[in-house]
Design a protein around this motif. Structure first.
Motif, PDB file in Angstrom:
ATOM      1  N   PHE A 125       0.833  -1.198   0.000  1.00  0.00           N
ATOM      2  CA  PHE A 125       0.000   0.000   0.000  1.00  0.00           C
ATOM      3  C   PHE A 125       0.872   1.255   0.000  1.00  0.00           C
ATOM      4  CE2 PHE A 125      -1.958   3.319   2.687  1.00  0.00           C
ATOM      5  CZ  PHE A 125      -3.040   3.652   1.891  1.00  0.00           C
ATOM      6  N   ASP A 126       1.935   1.262   0.850  1.00  0.00           N
ATOM      7  CA  ASP A 126       2.853   2.395   0.879  1.00  0.00           C
ATOM      8  C   ASP A 126       3.476   2.626  -0.491  1.00  0.00           C
ATOM      9  OD1 ASP A 126       2.473   2.992   3.543  1.00  0.00           O
ATOM     10  OD2 ASP A 126       4.107   1.718   4.228  1.00  0.00           O
ATOM     11  N   ASN A 127       3.969   1.549  -1.089  1.00  0.00           N
ATOM     12  CA  ASN A 127       4.635   1.671  -2.382  1.00  0.00           C
ATOM     13  C   ASN A 127       3.677   2.154  -3.463  1.00  0.00           C
ATOM     14  OD1 ASN A 127       7.059   0.750  -1.310  1.00  0.00           O
ATOM     15  ND2 ASN A 127       6.568  -1.395  -1.731  1.00  0.00           N
ATOM     16  N   ALA A 128       2.432   1.720  -3.394  1.00  0.00           N
ATOM     17  CA  ALA A 128       1.457   2.056  -4.439  1.00  0.00           C
ATOM     18  C   ALA A 128       1.151   3.547  -4.474  1.00  0.00           C
ATOM     19  CB  ALA A 128       0.171   1.261  -4.230  1.00  0.00           C
ATOM     20  N   ILE A 129       1.143   4.192  -3.311  1.00  0.00           N
ATOM     21  CA  ILE A 129       0.784   5.616  -3.276  1.00  0.00           C
ATOM     22  C   ILE A 129       1.988   6.519  -2.971  1.00  0.00           C
ATOM     23  CG2 ILE A 129      -1.571   5.067  -2.562  1.00  0.00           C
ATOM     24  CD1 ILE A 129      -0.827   6.055   0.241  1.00  0.00           C
ATOM     25  N   GLY A 130       3.195   5.920  -2.939  1.00  0.00           N
ATOM     26  CA  GLY A 130       4.390   6.713  -2.697  1.00  0.00           C
ATOM     27  C   GLY A 130       4.507   7.248  -1.285  1.00  0.00           C
ATOM     28  N   ARG A 131       3.901   6.561  -0.349  1.00  0.00           N
ATOM     29  CA  ARG A 131       3.910   6.996   1.055  1.00  0.00           C
ATOM     30  C   ARG A 131       5.199   6.532   1.727  1.00  0.00           C
ATOM     31  NH1 ARG A 131       1.847   4.393   5.775  1.00  0.00           N
ATOM     32  NH2 ARG A 131       0.879   5.793   7.299  1.00  0.00           N
ATOM     33  N   ASP A 132       5.921   7.446   2.352  1.00  0.00           N
ATOM     34  CA  ASP A 132       7.189   7.135   3.001  1.00  0.00           C
ATOM     35  C   ASP A 132       7.002   7.198   4.522  1.00  0.00           C
ATOM     36  OD1 ASP A 132       9.735   7.074   4.117  1.00  0.00           O
ATOM     37  OD2 ASP A 132      10.637   8.108   2.418  1.00  0.00           O
ATOM     38  N   PRO A 133       6.852   6.057   5.196  1.00  0.00           N
ATOM     39  CA  PRO A 133       6.570   6.057   6.633  1.00  0.00           C
ATOM     40  C   PRO A 133       7.697   6.646   7.476  1.00  0.00           C
ATOM     41  CG  PRO A 133       6.991   3.833   5.858  1.00  0.00           C
ATOM     42  CD  PRO A 133       6.893   4.694   4.645  1.00  0.00           C
ATOM     43  N   VAL A 134       8.939   6.544   7.000  1.00  0.00           N
ATOM     44  CA  VAL A 134      10.063   7.111   7.755  1.00  0.00           C
ATOM     45  C   VAL A 134       9.938   8.625   7.828  1.00  0.00           C
ATOM     46  CG1 VAL A 134      12.562   7.414   7.821  1.00  0.00           C
ATOM     47  CG2 VAL A 134      11.596   5.207   7.158  1.00  0.00           C
ATOM     48  N   LYS A 135       9.700   9.256   6.686  1.00  0.00           N
ATOM     49  CA  LYS A 135       9.560  10.711   6.660  1.00  0.00           C
ATOM     50  C   LYS A 135       8.325  11.157   7.433  1.00  0.00           C
ATOM     51  CE  LYS A 135      11.923  11.373   2.240  1.00  0.00           C
ATOM     52  NZ  LYS A 135      11.776  11.796   0.816  1.00  0.00           N
TER      53      LYS A 135
END
Length: 221
Positions: free
Chosen positions: A194-204
């Protein structure tokens, strides 16, 4: 209508996946109150230390390989941008070299905190002058959140959420003595594919949330 429902569901997942925790500011000088910073000149120096859980490398810790220098630079920019919203006269010492920065501040790890235990007053003469206080972003520690809470686990990945812990110190501008220090923490769940699909960077996102917690703390009376 279906696409609207999907977007709404994604938004709920992002909101539900974020949890934040804050540890109180510790006062070293009983005469100091954070409201004393308002309207004063505050020197902000770049982030001193980027730390990783258990000496993990960025490649081991993050979902995808990341350049630690780029991560550190992004965090520094986020800290600077966030501090612009606080009613200080902010002086950002942006042109200090990495070597001078490393020699400027002495950090000591006390329990889980990175504490500022010294600052080189002579080296401060190279900074923009006329400041009343010094804000030191001592460290940002990135780690995997070990919580078993369902909100920190994704439906499509066994990976834990990410935690970012922001250690800071406020120093007197003349003597360099510590006035206060503390830590704020941001937590965000990871969503795997899911993160990869929407370009979501949990670290940032976790780092930005820790910084946001700090700014909210400074704005409270």
């Amino acid at each position: 209508m279906k696409s609207v429902r999907i977007c709404f569901f994604i938004l709920l997942l992002i909101i539900a996946g974020c949890n934040t925790f804050m540890k109180p500011m510790q006062i070293d000088d009983p005469a100091f109150n954070k409201n004393a910073l308002y309207g004063k000149k505050v020197l902000l120096i770049p982030l001193i230390h980027l730390d990783y859980e258990d000496n993990s490398s960025a490649t081991q810790l993050f979902d995808k390989p990341s350049d630690p220098n780029e991560i550190k630079s992004n965090i520094q920019n986020d800290i600077y941008s966030a501090c612009m919203s606080v009613p200080w006269d902010l002086l950002y010492w942006v042109d200090i070299s990495a070597a001078d920065l490393a020699a400027l501040v002495t950090l000591t790890k006390e329990k889980s905190y990175w504490r500022v235990t010294g600052i080189d007053i002579e080296k401060l003469k190279m900074a923009p002058q006329g400041f009343d206080f010094i804000l030191v972003p001592a460290a940002m520690t990135i780690s995997k959140e070990a919580s078993d809470s369902p909100s920190m686990q994704s439906s499509d990945s066994p990976a834990r959420g990410m935690s970012a812990q922001f250690d800071y110190a406020i120093l007197d501008g003349q003597s360099g003595r510590s006035l206060a220090y503390g830590r704020t923490e941001g937590l965000v769940a990871r969503g795997g594919a899911f993160d990869n699909a929407i370009g979501r960077d949990p670290v940032k996102l976790a780092a930005r949330d820790a910084i946001r917690q700090f700014i909210e703390l400074m704005k409270k009376d």
